[in-house]
Design a protein around this motif. Structure first.
Motif, short mmCIF file in Angstrom:
data_model
loop_
_atom_site.label_atom_id
_atom_site.label_comp_id
_atom_site.label_asym_id
_atom_site.label_seq_id
_atom_site.Cartn_x
_atom_site.Cartn_y
_atom_site.Cartn_z
N GLY A 10 3.14 -1.02 -4.01
CA GLY A 10 2.87 0.28 -3.18
C GLY A 10 2.49 1.47 -4.13
N LEU A 36 2.32 8.12 -3.27
CA LEU A 36 3.75 9.12 -3.85
C LEU A 36 4.49 8.77 -3.89
CD1 LEU A 36 3.46 12.28 -4.87
CD2 LEU A 36 3.98 12.89 -1.79
N THR A 37 5.23 7.44 -3.09
CA THR A 37 6.65 7.19 -3.23
C THR A 37 6.65 6.74 -3.97
OG1 THR A 37 6.94 7.14 -0.53
CG2 THR A 37 8.79 6.26 -2.33
N ASP A 93 -0.11 -2.55 -6.40
CA ASP A 93 -0.99 -1.88 -4.85
C ASP A 93 -2.15 -3.10 -4.51
OD1 ASP A 93 -0.70 1.37 -3.28
OD2 ASP A 93 -2.18 -0.50 -2.68
N LYS A 94 -2.03 -3.36 -3.37
CA LYS A 94 -3.40 -4.48 -2.90
C LYS A 94 -4.23 -3.74 -2.71
CE LYS A 94 -1.81 -3.95 1.92
NZ LYS A 94 -1.04 -4.74 3.43
N GLY A 101 -2.34 5.55 -2.85
CA GLY A 101 -1.95 5.62 -1.52
C GLY A 101 -2.96 6.12 -0.77
N ASN A 102 -2.43 6.90 0.40
CA ASN A 102 -3.34 7.32 1.47
C ASN A 102 -3.66 9.24 0.52
OD1 ASN A 102 -3.13 5.80 3.14
ND2 ASN A 102 -1.86 6.37 4.43
N PRO A 141 -6.99 14.44 5.47
CA PRO A 141 -6.93 16.07 4.83
C PRO A 141 -5.43 16.73 4.59
CG PRO A 141 -7.01 16.67 7.20
CD PRO A 141 -7.31 14.82 6.97
N HIS A 142 -5.23 16.41 2.87
CA HIS A 142 -3.50 16.82 2.69
C HIS A 142 -3.89 18.08 2.19
CE1 HIS A 142 -3.92 12.48 3.08
NE2 HIS A 142 -2.77 12.66 2.98
N ILE A 143 -3.14 18.94 2.63
CA ILE A 143 -2.46 19.94 1.42
C ILE A 143 -0.82 20.07 1.69
CG2 ILE A 143 -2.39 22.19 3.07
CD1 ILE A 143 -4.35 20.42 4.62
N ASP A 154 -1.88 -8.29 -3.90
CA ASP A 154 -0.61 -8.03 -2.62
C ASP A 154 0.64 -8.76 -2.99
OD1 ASP A 154 0.52 -8.21 0.04
OD2 ASP A 154 -1.74 -8.43 0.68
N PHE A 155 1.61 -7.94 -2.72
CA PHE A 155 3.16 -8.90 -2.50
C PHE A 155 3.40 -10.27 -2.19
CE2 PHE A 155 7.66 -9.18 -1.32
CZ PHE A 155 8.05 -8.74 -2.50
N ARG A 201 6.64 6.01 3.46
CA ARG A 201 6.16 6.52 5.31
C ARG A 201 5.97 5.27 5.94
NH1 ARG A 201 2.67 11.77 7.43
NH2 ARG A 201 0.55 10.06 8.98
N LEU A 238 5.99 11.01 7.50
CA LEU A 238 6.88 11.71 6.51
C LEU A 238 5.54 12.36 5.82
CD1 LEU A 238 8.99 9.22 4.58
CD2 LEU A 238 9.65 10.86 6.21
N ASN A 239 5.81 14.00 5.46
CA ASN A 239 5.07 14.67 5.16
C ASN A 239 4.75 14.29 3.61
OD1 ASN A 239 3.37 16.32 7.40
ND2 ASN A 239 5.06 17.53 7.17
N MET A 240 4.31 14.66 2.65
CA MET A 240 4.51 14.82 1.11
C MET A 240 5.85 14.79 0.47
SD MET A 240 0.04 15.24 -0.21
CE MET A 240 -0.19 16.65 0.81
P1 FAD Z 1 1.52 5.10 1.14
O1 FAD Z 1 0.69 7.00 1.00
O2 FAD Z 1 0.53 4.68 2.76
O3 FAD Z 1 1.26 4.19 0.42
C1 FAD Z 1 1.57 2.83 1.00
C2 FAD Z 1 0.81 2.50 -0.09
O4 FAD Z 1 1.30 0.93 -0.28
C3 FAD Z 1 -0.25 1.77 -0.29
O5 FAD Z 1 -1.13 2.15 -0.89
C4 FAD Z 1 -0.65 0.39 0.32
O6 FAD Z 1 -1.54 0.08 0.09
C5 FAD Z 1 0.48 0.23 -0.42
N1 FAD Z 1 1.34 -1.66 -0.01
C6 FAD Z 1 1.37 -1.49 1.28
N2 FAD Z 1 1.53 -3.13 1.49
C7 FAD Z 1 1.32 -3.36 0.02
C8 FAD Z 1 2.42 -5.12 0.20
N3 FAD Z 1 1.89 -6.28 0.43
N4 FAD Z 1 1.44 -5.14 -1.60
C9 FAD Z 1 0.97 -4.20 -2.33
N5 FAD Z 1 0.37 -2.66 -1.81
C10 FAD Z 1 1.24 -2.84 -0.41
N6 FAD Z 1 1.08 14.68 4.14
C11 FAD Z 1 0.93 16.79 3.98
O7 FAD Z 1 2.14 16.85 3.00
N7 FAD Z 1 0.26 17.18 3.93
C12 FAD Z 1 -0.91 17.05 4.98
O8 FAD Z 1 -1.96 17.74 4.73
C13 FAD Z 1 -0.49 15.29 5.32
N8 FAD Z 1 -2.12 15.05 6.07
C14 FAD Z 1 -2.06 13.91 6.09
C15 FAD Z 1 -2.74 12.88 6.54
C16 FAD Z 1 -3.26 11.89 7.30
C17 FAD Z 1 -4.36 11.34 7.71
C18 FAD Z 1 -2.28 11.17 6.80
C19 FAD Z 1 -2.15 9.42 7.20
C20 FAD Z 1 -1.08 11.27 6.40
C21 FAD Z 1 -1.11 13.01 5.90
N9 FAD Z 1 0.24 13.39 4.90
C22 FAD Z 1 0.09 14.64 4.96
C23 FAD Z 1 0.77 12.48 4.60
C24 FAD Z 1 1.22 11.66 3.48
O9 FAD Z 1 0.18 10.87 2.99
C25 FAD Z 1 2.04 10.55 3.24
O10 FAD Z 1 3.24 11.78 3.11
C26 FAD Z 1 2.13 10.38 1.75
O11 FAD Z 1 1.04 9.16 1.80
C27 FAD Z 1 3.58 9.35 1.07
O12 FAD Z 1 3.45 8.08 0.84
P2 FAD Z 1 3.73 7.03 0.45
O13 FAD Z 1 3.66 6.31 -0.72
O14 FAD Z 1 5.20 6.53 1.40
O15 FAD Z 1 2.82 5.93 1.39
#
Ligand code: FAD
Ligand code: UDP
Length: 374
Positions: free
Chosen positions: A7, A10-11, A31-32, A38-39, A57-59, A219-220, A343, A350-352
């Motif tokens: 993945g 951001l994490t 990443d797949k 990611g999101n 929307p991401h703030i 994909d993993f 997340r 979780l927020n960002m």
């Molecule tokens: P993700 O961004 O979900 O990343 C996980 C990644 O893993 C993805 O790219 C996925 O494709 C990949 N993955 C999963 N399984 C596999 C696999 N088997 N093989 C390969 N890759 C894989 N936060 C804020 O602080 N402010 C905001 O305004 C805000 N708005 C948001 C609005 C929405 C609609 C959503 C859904 C979330 C919002 N967030 C906001 C939260 C923010 O999106 C998350 O905190 C952040 O994206 C978390 O990052 P992450 O890396 O943990 O997860």
């Protein structure tokens, strides 16, 4: 050490950065999807120059100095205050619900009485979760809390989650408390902003290090070979091939439209609790104050997550889901060098900034801790 991060959200990106720079080790991040970030992925529309947030929307907002300082090494910020609106009973009003909203919705004499009562009861500048306010038996407070419940939260929450606000964890609706002030900002954190060149560019900069290798469209499931450490930011049920059943999530469908006028709405986001099937409309040009004759909006339709059909966006905070997650975690804890984070990996809303903070804690306590004890 052979490290793999599953993945590139951001994490995963922040973790890869720490492994590369602090541990000075090599790390593969996959990443797949065909993009990093990611999101929080965003991209510039070539015609209008508007940066579009592809997955909602991401703030960015935080009170955590360390998180702010870290990300600020990889981006400059556009100083953005998020002041959205909601369409209620034929009027566009301020949210979070605050004293200004009361004056927008009620005749001034009634509004003044409610304002005085709320200040007397809670004090100026207080923030009260709706479910707390609903417990107050006072006639005026009860009138206003039930109004907010009925017109702002009930139908929005049913659309978003498929449940009434009283049936989901109270932390969800507490994200948007009622404000006993005239502060129209959605967030009150010390640091707020939008990356000046977009979130994707920020993540690209975080990942830009010779120790980091990125592989997209991977994909993993289809990765072979031995890794000493697997950091998994996907969903834990998928890793274990759903042996105990699927973890439920909420998904979204995005209807993105280009509109041939300069502005569609007053602010970056308008919520529609009671009208239409979508929950909100996002107008992207507001985030960075981009100038263009045209505009781009996204309507957001909540959906149930269905495996292989749509994406996981929101973990659903219910005790039975947490129990299922814990059951998977028990399995995971038996496997040396396997970690779940992020997340999806932590199954937490979780927020960002919280996602980044979690990586910092995880890195200090688990990874560096394990190295010291090895
Ligand atoms: P993700 O961004 O979900 O990343 C996980 C990644 O893993 C993805 O790219 C996925 O494709 C990949 N993955 C999963 N399984 C596999 C696999 N088997 N093989 C390969 N890759 C894989 N936060 C804020 O602080 N402010 C905001 O305004 C805000 N708005 C948001 C609005 C929405 C609609 C959503 C859904 C979330 C919002 N967030 C906001 C939260 C923010 O999106 C998350 O905190 C952040 O994206 C978390 O990052 P992450 O890396 O943990 O997860
Ligand atoms: N909420 C609501 N009406 C609104 C805004 C929020 O009922 O106008 C509730 C709803 O349950 C939502 C939760 O508060 O899921 C959290 O809102 P937030 O804006 O933080 O949601 P996100 O941006 O994370 O989707």
């Amino acid at each position: 050490m052979r490290n793999i991060i599953v993945g590139a959200g951001l994490t995963g990106a922040v973790l890869a950065n720490l492994i590369a720079i602090v541990l000075k080790e090599k790390v593969l991040i996959i990443d797949k999807r065909d993009t990093i970030a990611g999101n929080i992925y965003d991209e510039k529309d070539s015609q209008t120059g508007i940066i579009v947030h592809k997955y909602g929307p991401h703030i960015f907002h935080t009170n955590n100095e360390k998180v702010w300082a870290f990300l600020s090494k990889y981006t400059e910020w556009y100083d953005f205050s998020f002041m959205p609106n909601a369409y209620i009973n034929g009027k566009f009003v301020n949210i979070p619900f605050n004293i200004n909203t009361i004056y927008q919705l009620f005749p001034s004499e009634k509004a003044q009485k409610l304002e005085e009562k709320l200040i007397r009861e809670y004090g100026y500048d207080a923030s009260i979760p709706l479910l707390e306010m609903l417990k107050n038996p006072d006639n005026d407070i009860s009138f206003i809390s039930n109004y907010i419940y009925e017109y702002m939260f009930k139908n929005y929450t049913i659309k978003q989650w498929g449940f009434d606000p009283k049936e989901i964890d109270k932390s969800i609706t507490a994200r948007v408390p009622i404000r006993i002030s005239k502060d129209n900002r959605y967030f009150t954190d010390k640091y707020q902003g939008i990356p000046l060149n977009g979130y994707t560019k920020m993540v690209e900069n975080i990942l830009n290090h010779p120790n980091i290798t990125i592989k997209l469209n991977t994909d993993f499931k289809f990765v072979s070979g031995h890794y000493d450490r697997i950091f998994y930011t996907g969903s834990i049920d998928e890793y274990f091939d759903y042996k105990y059943g699927e973890l439920p999530y909420r998904s979204l469908e995005f209807d993105v439209r280009e509109i041939d006028k300069e502005y569609y709405q007053k602010s970056a986001m308008t919520n529609y609790p009671n009208d239409y099937d979508f929950t909100r409309i996002v107008e992207h040009k507001h985030f960075l104050n981009t100038k263009s004759d045209k505009t781009i909006i996204t309507m957001e339709y909540p959906k149930q997550f269905v495996l292989n059909k749509n994406e996981r966006f929101y973990p659903i905070a219910k005790p039975e889901n947490q129990e299922l997650y814990d059951k998977y975690m028990k399995e995971a804890n038996k496997i040396k060098g396997l970690y779940f984070i992020g997340r999806l990996g932590a199954y937490k809303y979780l927020n960002m900034d919280q996602a980044v903070e979690n990586v910092f804690e995880f890195f200090e306590n688990r990874i560096k801790g394990e190295l010291i004890n090895a």
